[in-house]
Design a protein around this motif. Structure first.
Motif, short mmCIF file in Angstrom:
data_model
loop_
_atom_site.label_atom_id
_atom_site.label_comp_id
_atom_site.label_asym_id
_atom_site.label_seq_id
_atom_site.Cartn_x
_atom_site.Cartn_y
_atom_site.Cartn_z
N MET A 1 3.30 95.69 53.39
CA MET A 1 2.59 96.93 53.48
C MET A 1 3.50 98.14 53.30
O MET A 1 3.18 99.21 53.78
N PRO A 2 4.64 98.02 52.63
CA PRO A 2 5.52 99.18 52.48
C PRO A 2 4.87 100.33 51.72
O PRO A 2 5.12 101.48 52.01
N LEU A 3 4.02 100.03 50.76
CA LEU A 3 3.38 101.09 49.99
C LEU A 3 2.40 101.88 50.85
O LEU A 3 2.31 103.10 50.75
N THR A 4 1.69 101.21 51.72
CA THR A 4 0.75 101.88 52.62
C THR A 4 1.48 102.80 53.57
O THR A 4 1.08 103.95 53.78
N TYR A 5 2.59 102.33 54.14
CA TYR A 5 3.36 103.16 55.07
C TYR A 5 3.95 104.37 54.36
O TYR A 5 4.01 105.45 54.93
N SER A 6 4.39 104.19 53.14
CA SER A 6 4.92 105.31 52.38
C SER A 6 3.85 106.36 52.11
O SER A 6 4.10 107.56 52.20
N LEU A 7 2.65 105.90 51.80
CA LEU A 7 1.55 106.83 51.55
C LEU A 7 1.16 107.56 52.83
O LEU A 7 0.88 108.76 52.80
N TRP A 8 1.18 106.87 53.96
CA TRP A 8 0.90 107.52 55.24
C TRP A 8 1.97 108.56 55.56
O TRP A 8 1.66 109.62 56.09
N LYS A 9 3.22 108.26 55.25
CA LYS A 9 4.30 109.21 55.53
C LYS A 9 4.14 110.48 54.70
O LYS A 9 4.31 111.58 55.20
N VAL A 10 3.79 110.32 53.42
CA VAL A 10 3.58 111.48 52.57
C VAL A 10 2.40 112.30 53.08
O VAL A 10 2.47 113.54 53.15
N ALA A 11 1.33 111.62 53.47
CA ALA A 11 0.16 112.34 54.00
C ALA A 11 0.50 113.03 55.31
O ALA A 11 0.03 114.14 55.58
N GLY A 12 1.34 112.42 56.13
CA GLY A 12 1.74 113.02 57.39
C GLY A 12 2.55 114.28 57.19
O GLY A 12 2.36 115.29 57.85
N HIS A 13 3.48 114.24 56.25
CA HIS A 13 4.29 115.42 55.96
C HIS A 13 3.46 116.53 55.33
O HIS A 13 3.72 117.70 55.55
N ALA A 14 2.46 116.14 54.56
CA ALA A 14 1.63 117.15 53.90
C ALA A 14 0.69 117.84 54.87
O ALA A 14 0.31 118.99 54.65
N THR A 15 0.32 117.17 55.95
CA THR A 15 -0.66 117.75 56.87
C THR A 15 -0.06 118.18 58.19
O THR A 15 -0.79 118.52 59.11
N GLU A 16 1.23 118.18 58.31
CA GLU A 16 1.88 118.53 59.56
C GLU A 16 1.61 120.00 59.90
O GLU A 16 1.77 120.88 59.07
N LYS A 17 1.17 120.23 61.12
CA LYS A 17 0.91 121.60 61.56
C LYS A 17 2.22 122.21 62.06
O LYS A 17 2.93 121.60 62.84
N LYS A 18 2.51 123.42 61.65
CA LYS A 18 3.81 124.02 61.91
C LYS A 18 3.83 125.02 63.06
O LYS A 18 4.81 125.69 63.26
#
Length: 160
Positions: A1-18
């Motif tokens: 599942m490395p591709l799924t985790y990578s996609l989650w990480k990208v989505a997490g960085h994109a939606t991080e509230k600052k």
């Protein structure tokens, strides 16, 4: 599942509230938790399911040459997927992602079978199909059955 985790990480960085004033801190001043917007995480499986629906439509059109039947078949797939949890839950992204890459690989494999075997287009279709299969395998291990499906279709459809 490395591709799924990578996609989650990208989505997490994109939606991080600052907004750091809303985030609780520990006694040492280190940030205690991060806040993410769950909307993107819920939309990812839905978007990949929608892309798979379009691929299923083109695959059915390719196999049947009947656009109305292909539309009805892909509409049935869109409304009622085999595993509803894969589309509705965030944790089901691996199945949706694996299904997308498997359908893409199968469609490209069948397109490659229609081209002359010595052409560059044939090699390109098979190369991209193999890459899509490997990405599907990185998403969901059950994608390992795809080569058997491809060989069966090649035997029955093209008598090769």
């Amino acid at each position: 599942m490395p591709l799924t985790y990578s996609l989650w990480k990208v989505a997490g960085h994109a939606t991080e509230k600052k907004s750091f004033d809303q985030i609780p801190r520990t006694k040492t001043g280190v940030l205690k938790e991060f806040r993410f917007s769950p909307t993107v995480f819920h939309l990812l499986p839905l978007l990949f399911h929608l892309a798979t629906v379009f691929l299923v439509f083109w695959l059915f059109c390719f196999l049947t040459h009947h656009p109305i039947a292909s539309f009805l078949g892909s509409l049935l797939f869109a409304i009622h997927p085999v595993q509803v949890e894969s589309v509705a839950w965030v944790s089901g992204l691996k199945e949706t992602l694996g299904g997308f890459f498997c359908v893409l690989s199968l469609f490209l494999f069948l397109l490659g079978q229609e081209t002359p075997p010595k052409s560059k287009q044939y090699k390109l279709f098979l190369f991209i199909s193999t890459l899509a299969f490997l990405m599907g395998l990185c998403s969901n291990p059950s994608s390992i059955a795809l080569p058997g499906i491809c060989l069966t279709l090649q035997y029955f459809l093209y008598k090769k």
